[in-house]
Each structure stands twice: as structure tokens, then as C-alpha cells.
Design an enzyme around this catalytic site. Structure first.
Site, PDB file in Angstrom:
ATOM      1  N   GLU A   1       0.364  -1.179   0.045  1.00 11.93           N
ATOM      2  CA  GLU A   1       0.071  -0.007   0.156  1.00 11.93           C
ATOM      3  C   GLU A   1       1.361   1.256   0.234  1.00 11.93           C
ATOM      4  O   GLU A   1       1.897   1.068   0.392  1.00 11.93           O
ATOM      5  CB  GLU A   1      -0.902  -0.113   1.129  1.00 11.93           C
ATOM      6  CG  GLU A   1      -0.411  -0.121   2.623  1.00 11.93           C
ATOM      7  CD  GLU A   1      -1.410  -0.463   3.752  1.00 11.93           C
ATOM      8  OE1 GLU A   1      -2.468  -0.780   3.487  1.00 11.93           O
ATOM      9  OE2 GLU A   1      -0.985   0.369   4.730  1.00 11.93           O
TER      10      GLU A   1
ATOM     11  N   ARG B   1      -7.805  -9.601  18.797  1.00 14.17           N
ATOM     12  CA  ARG B   1      -7.085 -10.011  19.980  1.00 14.17           C
ATOM     13  C   ARG B   1      -7.042  -9.266  20.903  1.00 14.17           C
ATOM     14  O   ARG B   1      -7.352  -7.989  20.361  1.00 14.17           O
ATOM     15  CB  ARG B   1      -5.594 -10.128  19.767  1.00 14.17           C
ATOM     16  CG  ARG B   1      -5.181  -9.669  19.221  1.00 14.17           C
ATOM     17  CD  ARG B   1      -3.398 -10.188  18.625  1.00 14.17           C
ATOM     18  NE  ARG B   1      -2.799  -9.672  17.672  1.00 14.17           N
ATOM     19  CZ  ARG B   1      -1.969  -8.500  18.134  1.00 14.17           C
ATOM     20  NH1 ARG B   1      -2.301  -7.941  19.094  1.00 14.17           N
ATOM     21  NH2 ARG B   1      -1.257  -7.615  17.019  1.00 14.17           N
TER      22      ARG B   1
ATOM     23  N   HIS C   1       8.091   0.310  12.951  1.00 10.30           N
ATOM     24  CA  HIS C   1       6.984  -0.268  12.294  1.00 10.30           C
ATOM     25  C   HIS C   1       6.084  -0.667  13.863  1.00 10.30           C
ATOM     26  O   HIS C   1       5.173  -1.484  13.076  1.00 10.30           O
ATOM     27  CB  HIS C   1       6.829  -1.297  10.753  1.00 10.30           C
ATOM     28  CG  HIS C   1       7.432  -0.474  10.319  1.00 10.30           C
ATOM     29  ND1 HIS C   1       6.850   1.432   9.508  1.00 10.30           N
ATOM     30  CD2 HIS C   1       8.838  -0.332   9.407  1.00 10.30           C
ATOM     31  CE1 HIS C   1       7.744   1.403   8.468  1.00 10.30           C
ATOM     32  NE2 HIS C   1       9.185   0.533   8.600  1.00 10.30           N
TER      33      HIS C   1
END
Length: 658
Positions: free
Chosen positions: A208, A300, A243
Site C-alpha cells: 500500500e 486479539r 513499524h
């Protein structure tokens, strides 16, 4: 979803994870009167989560693929221990739909969403397609099934560089690469695919547009089996490296009530669209204009859930257990509290001076901050533990709460000052600098925060001044005397350990710290020194000024606080060092413990400066060992699949003949 006809009982809970999250789940389970079961790898036999559980079961192996990723063994362990439910923690199998189905097929409760919801969101590609149908704004990208290089090359060309490669089946920065140019794409894609396969058992990728300077804002959602779903406010997770989040806080600074509600309602809508149950997080990119774009949904509990607990007063693990038993959510959206501000930092074993390279080794020193109001530490370690290269390098999370953001920030800074870690490098000093930075204090947040302020947050290594060496030498000599005290057998300094008492008026010693060396001659006047070691602090009286520094002795190592960092100081034998320097000249060594996943060269091959020679995997991430200069590969000392220790010789280069 049809409401359950009766509540299910959970008397014993197996935690299919390790480290701090396993310990954190056990804490709530025990408060609810539930017996806990730990599973562990062969090298985690003495780990803290194993010691704190009521029952422990050995899975064998060392790497996740040989232990914590073996779903059939985990289910068998649950059945053998009499557990009625499994909590997956985060990472490992927590977002694996096949595992969730297998748990349910075995007649056990899975403390997570239904497998169908995980199917919809576990794949980033499928999740983005679903959000596109729901008209949720998306970052431009390719999320298709084709996984060949040419497909990604074509997509990246249309999207426009820079692009971001991401693992379709995971998160946490694993399998994620920023690609600046087309020339970098092939190598980056191969590396990202290997990382994703190793961490998640799934090598599929998406690509992306790499959005510059966005904020990373996520919404905590929670749903029960009765069709109720609500959001528990938002968290800002913009301070990231590799990241991966480093600092998280709640609520996100600067959001208007209208924007908070819009993002929360969008997150609830996404969860309801897939029949979600349990704890989940919908993650958005937020730009400066207040527009937000869907990134992914983590099906989660998140690492950063404690800041949400701090501002709501809720126990999200207790909610997970109650929802799994079939109970309804205890409050409505209008009743969700919002109290004060909370900030969390992640304490990692890593070398911030080497691009945050993961570290491992023995935890020779570990001290947590004192408990108190607004203070929380979630950890899975104790002093003396070994930190393995096979798992995530996070050691602990420190969380502070305050009536205001500034109160929380100052409280967390104080907690970091009380924290001490020694035995390998950590990001402790870096975290202090982040929280103390004026831009962070002013809440000037986005994902480019660290590189933008790199000069202040990651200062270059400088020569340690003479004042430091004098302080270290005095602390070394005086702690040597203190260690052999015979009048206090309970003193931490009472063990001889090979050191001799030093009382002369002149003392010579060689010291090392951070790769630097210093020869010292300490002088005494009448046998007295202006430095005095008392307990674990050393005091220096200079004219009318008294200063003090932490000085903690562990075995042969001395840990001295200097300029906000804890520095490890040792005595050295200069003759032995000269002899060692003659071995493996021209060689490249392993920068950390890990396993060799690829060898990219062969003996006799000519290589250019910067060429990748060997790929090492450690802490679920890949690291390329590159040629420091052009040369010829003279020897290879490692093989693919081999486990190596830090400092092990890997490749030897020689200069190319003229």
C-alpha cells in the site's frame, strides 16, 4: 449471534503464550479463582510464567515453530491438564482461525473471537476488501491473491513509491518493509515473505501507499455473545520504530469529542459487520485534517491494553473470561468511564545505537520501579533470567496514569529513572529521552516522530569523559572491598568471587565500558577519597557540591548511571585483548544470538561494499550481515539453519588483489 442458553464454567485456564502477557493473564485468572496452566518451550523451562502457573507443560523445541506455534500440542496440553479454556495472548496463534476452530472442536473455549471473524480480519487483504464494501476510507494499495514479484512491481508502480509491504496474516512490524525505489523491491519482498512465514506461518503480502507523517490511532472494541458491542475510547500509538509501537497513550491527545465518537462508531460498525465477539482493536491512520483511514483490525488483546484499563478502570482480561463464559457486557456505551490520562512504554532488549537491533543474553541486573498509585509494571522476567533470541525482545511494559497527560508523563519518567537493566543493551535511555523531549511533552505526535528528532533521541556515541572513568574506578574499587565484608553474611557484597581487598593509597586498574578502554591510577590522601560508596549509590564531594549516581554491582560487572544511561563497566586484561584481536582478522561476526536463514555468497566470490553476505534471524526479525568494504570471501564459518551466538565468526573477507 444467538445468545447462549447457559453460562459455561472455567475452572482451569491454559495460557498459550509466554512472557509478560502470560503472567498478566494469570494474575487476573487467579483473582477470579481460576487455576492456570503454562506451556513452554525447552529453553523456557525456568521462565517466570512457568514458575507462576499452577501447572506447567513442556512443548519441547526452542523456536516458535517447534513450540508455541504447535496448536495440536497446546490443545493436548489443555486436555491433559483439565483446562476448559485457552487464552492465546497476542502473537503466536492468537489470530489463527484454524487454531480457534481446533480449540472449539476439542470441546474447549477459545478466549478470542469466532473463527469466522478471524477469517474476515486475520488477512489484511480480506479485511481491506470488506471495509471497501462498507465504504470505509482505505489507503491506496494492492490486497489481491497473486503473490509474484511482477504483480507487486506493477501495483507499486501504479500506487507510486514509497510503498509499504505488509504481511497479510500478522502485525507487530514483522514482515513489514518500506520500499523507496523499484530497485529495492525484489530483495525487500523476499525478506518480508520469509519474516512473515517464520512469525505467522503465512508468507502472503500486501502493498500500500506509504503515507507520510500520519498519526496511528486505534479504537478498543469489545463485544459479547448477545449482540452488544461498544468501544472503550482510543489510543495513540504513533511513536514507533521498525513499524512497531514503542510508546502508547490513552486517550489520544487533541481529538475532539466528535472525532472520537466518529472513529469509535466506525470501529463498532466494523466489528458488528463480522459478528465479532471479545476484545479487538480497529486501527486507523489519522491525518492532520482529521480524516481517518482503516488500516487493519487486530482480533486479539493488544500489547497496549493497560492504558485503556487505566483510563476506564476496567480489567479487559476479566471481560474476556466473562464473555467466553457467555455473560453479557456489564455496561453500556454511555456508561464507559473516561478518567484522566495514561501512557505506556515498552522496555526492549535492543541496541538503539545499531538501528534498534535486538539483543539477548543473561539479565545480570533487573530492578523495577516501586509500586504506588498510578504506577503499573507488566513484566515476565526476573534478575538472572536468560533472554532468548527466538522470541520478541520486549522485556516489560511500564504504565503511568495521571489526572492529566503531563502528570502521567512526569510519573512515567520517574518510573523509568527507578528502572535498572544490565547484561545487554536496552532502550531504557531512549525511552527517557522520548518522554523528556519537548515535542512529546507538547503532544506533537505522528509516526515520523523518531526520525524527525533523531539527533536528540539517538545521539551519536561519544567518548566518555575523565569524570566518568574516575567515578567508575572509585565505585569499582570500593565495591570490591564491600563485596568481601565478613561482618554481614547477608550483604549482596559478601561473596568474594575472586576479588581482593584494596586499601593502598594508590591503585591502578584497566576498565572497559561501551567498547572504550581506560587506564586509571586512583590517588588517596591519607587513605581517604572524596568518593564514598553507600549501598547502591556513590557520592562525590567536590568543594561545596555533593552529587550521587547509582552504582550497582553484579558479579564482575559494575553498572554506573551516567548521563541518563546505565553503563556496564568491567575490569579488563589488556594483554589478553591484544592476543584475541589477532584472531579472525577481516572477519564478520554475529551481532546477536540467532539462526542463519540464508547464505548469499560462496568462498572465492568477489563482493562489493554493502553487499548482503548472510541473513540472520533473531527475535522474529531478519538482519543482513553486509560487507563493510569490497573484497573476496575467504572463508564461511556458518551454515543455513545453524544457531550462532553473539560474536561468532560468520564470514572472512580479504582485500581484492590490485
Amino acid at each position: 449471534m444467538t445468545a447462549p442458553s447457559e453460562f459455561k464454567s472455567i475452572g482451569t485456564l491454559l495460557i498459550a503464550n509466554r512472557g509478560e502477557i502470560a503472567c498478566r493473564v494469570m494474575r487476573t485468572a487467579k483473582e477470579l479463582g481460576i487455576k492456570t496452566v503454562a506451556v513452554h518451550s525447552a529453553i523456557d523451562r525456568q521462565a517466570r510464567h512457568v514458575r507462576e502457573a499452577d501447572i506447567a507443560i513442556d512443548l519441547g523445541g526452542a523456536k516458535p515453530a517447534d513450540s508455541y506455534l504447535l496448536g495440536d500440542k497446546i490443545i493436548a496440553a489443555a486436555q491433559a491438564s483439565g483446562a476448559q479454556a485457552i487464552h492465546p495472548g497476542y502473537g503466536f496463534l492468537s489470530e489463527n482461525a484454524a487454531f480457534a476452530r481446533a480449540v472449539e472442536a476439542a470441546g474447549l473455549l477459545f478466549l478470542g473471537p469466532p473463527a469466522s471473524a478471524m477469517d474476515a480480519m486475520a488477512s489484511k487483504s480480506a479485511a481491506k476488501a470488506l471495509m471497501e464494501l462498507a465504504a470505509v476510507p482505505l489507503v491506496p494499495g494492492y490486497h489481491g491473491e497473486a503473490q509474484d514479484l511482477e504483480t507487486f512491481r506493477a501495483a507499486s508502480s501504479v500506487i507510486g513509491y514509497p510503498v509499504l509491504l505488509k504481511a497479510a496474516a500478522g502485525g507487530g512490524g514483522k514482515g513489514m518493509k518500506v520500499v523507496e525505489t523499484e530497485a529495492q523491491l525484489s530483495e525487500a519482498l523476499e525478506s518480508a515473505q520469509r519474516e512473515a512465514q517464520s512469525a505467522f506461518g503465512d508468507s502472503r503480502m500486501l502493498v500500500e501507499k506509504y503515507v507520510l507523517q500520519p498519526r496511528h490511532v486505534e479504537i478498543q472494541v469489545f463485544a459479547d455473545q448477545h449482540g452488544h458491542c461498544l468501544y472503550l475510547h482510543e489510543r495513540d500509538c504513533s511513536i514507533q520504530r521498525r513499524h512497531q509501537k514503542v510508546v502508547e497513550e490513552a486517550p489520544a491527545p487533541g481529538l475532539s469529542p466528535e472525532l472520537r465518537r466518529a472513529m469509535g462508531e466506525a470501529a463498532v460498525k466494523a466489528a458488528q459487520a463480522i459478528g465479532y465477539v471479545g476484545a479487538g482493536t480497529v486501527e486507523f491512520l489519522l491525518d492532520a485534517r482529521g480524516q481517518f483511514f482503516f488500516m487493519e483490525m487486530n482480533t486479539r488483546l493488544q500489547v497496549e491494553h493497560p492504558v485503556t484499563e487505566a483510563i476506564t478502570g476496567l480489567d479487559l482480561v476479566a471481560w474476556q473470561i466473562r464473555v467466553a463464559r457467555g455473560e453479557p457486557l456489564p455496561i453500556t456505551q454511555a456508561q464507559v468511564p473516561l478518567m484522566g490520562h495514561a501512557i505506556e512504554v515498552r522496555l526492549y532488549a535492543e541496541d538503539t545505537e545499531q538501528d534498534f537491533m535486538p539483543a539477548s543474553g543473561t539479565l545480570h541486573l533487573y530492578q523495577e520501579p516501586a509500586a504506588g498509585p498510578g504506577r503499573r509494571v507488566d513484566s515476565g522476567i526476573v534478575e538472572g533470567d536468560s533472554v532468548s533470541p527466538f522470541y520478541d525482545p520486549m522485556l516489560a511494559k511500564l504504565i503511568a496514569w495521571g489526572e492529566t497527560r503531563e502528570e502521567a508523563r512526569l510519573r512515567l519518567l520517574a518510573m523509568l529513572e527507578e528502572t535498572a537493566v544490565g547484561g545487554f543493551k536496552t532502550n531504557l535511555g531512549f525511552l527517557k529521552r522520548v518522554l523528556a523531549h519537548p515535542a512529546f511533552a507538547a503532544a506533537e505526535l505522528d509516526t515520523g516522530f523518531i526520525p524527525r528528532h533523531q539527533a536528540q533521541l539517538l545521539p551519536p556515541v561519544s567518548e566518555l569523559p575523565s569524570e566518568f572513568w574516575q567515578l567508575a574506578g572509585e565505585a569499582m574499587v570500593q565495591s570490591e572491598v564491600a563485596r568481601i565484608r565478613s561482618d554481614d553474611p547477608h550483604s549482596p557484597w559478601s561473596n568474594n568471587g575472586g576479588w581482593r581487598s584494596v586499601t593502598a593509597q594508590q591503585v591502578s586498574l584497566h576498565l572497559s565500558c561501551q567498547g572504550q578502554r581506560q587506564w586509571l591510577r586512583l590517588q588517596r590522601e591519607g587513605g581517604e577519597s572524596s568518593y564514598q560508596l553507600k549501598g547502591e549509590r556513590i557520592y562525590h564531594q567536590h568543594r561545596d557540591k555533593l552529587t550521587s549516581h547509582s552504582a550497582l554491582r553484579r558479579g564482575d560487572a559494575l553498572f554506573i548511571e551516567w548521563a541518563g544511561e546505565l553503563r556496564e563497566v568491567r575490569r579488563v586484561d589488556p594483554i589478553a585483548e591484544v592476543e584475541a584481536s589477532h584472531s579472525h582478522q577481516g572477519g564478520l561476526t554475529a551481532p546477536m544470538n540467532g539462526s542463519i536463514v540464508r547464505i548469499l555468497v560462496e568462498v572465492g566470490q568477489a563482493v562489493e561494499a554493502g553487499a548482503a553476505l548472510v541473513v540472520l534471524e533473531a527475535m522474529k526479525m531478519e538482519h543482513s550481515i553486509r560487507a563493510p568494504q569490497a573484497g573476496i570471501v575467504k572463508a564461511l564459518y556458518c551454515g543455513e539453519g545453524e544457531l550462532v551466538s553473539e560474536g561468532t565468526a560468520l564470514v572472512e573477507l580479504e582485500e581484492q588483489p590490485a
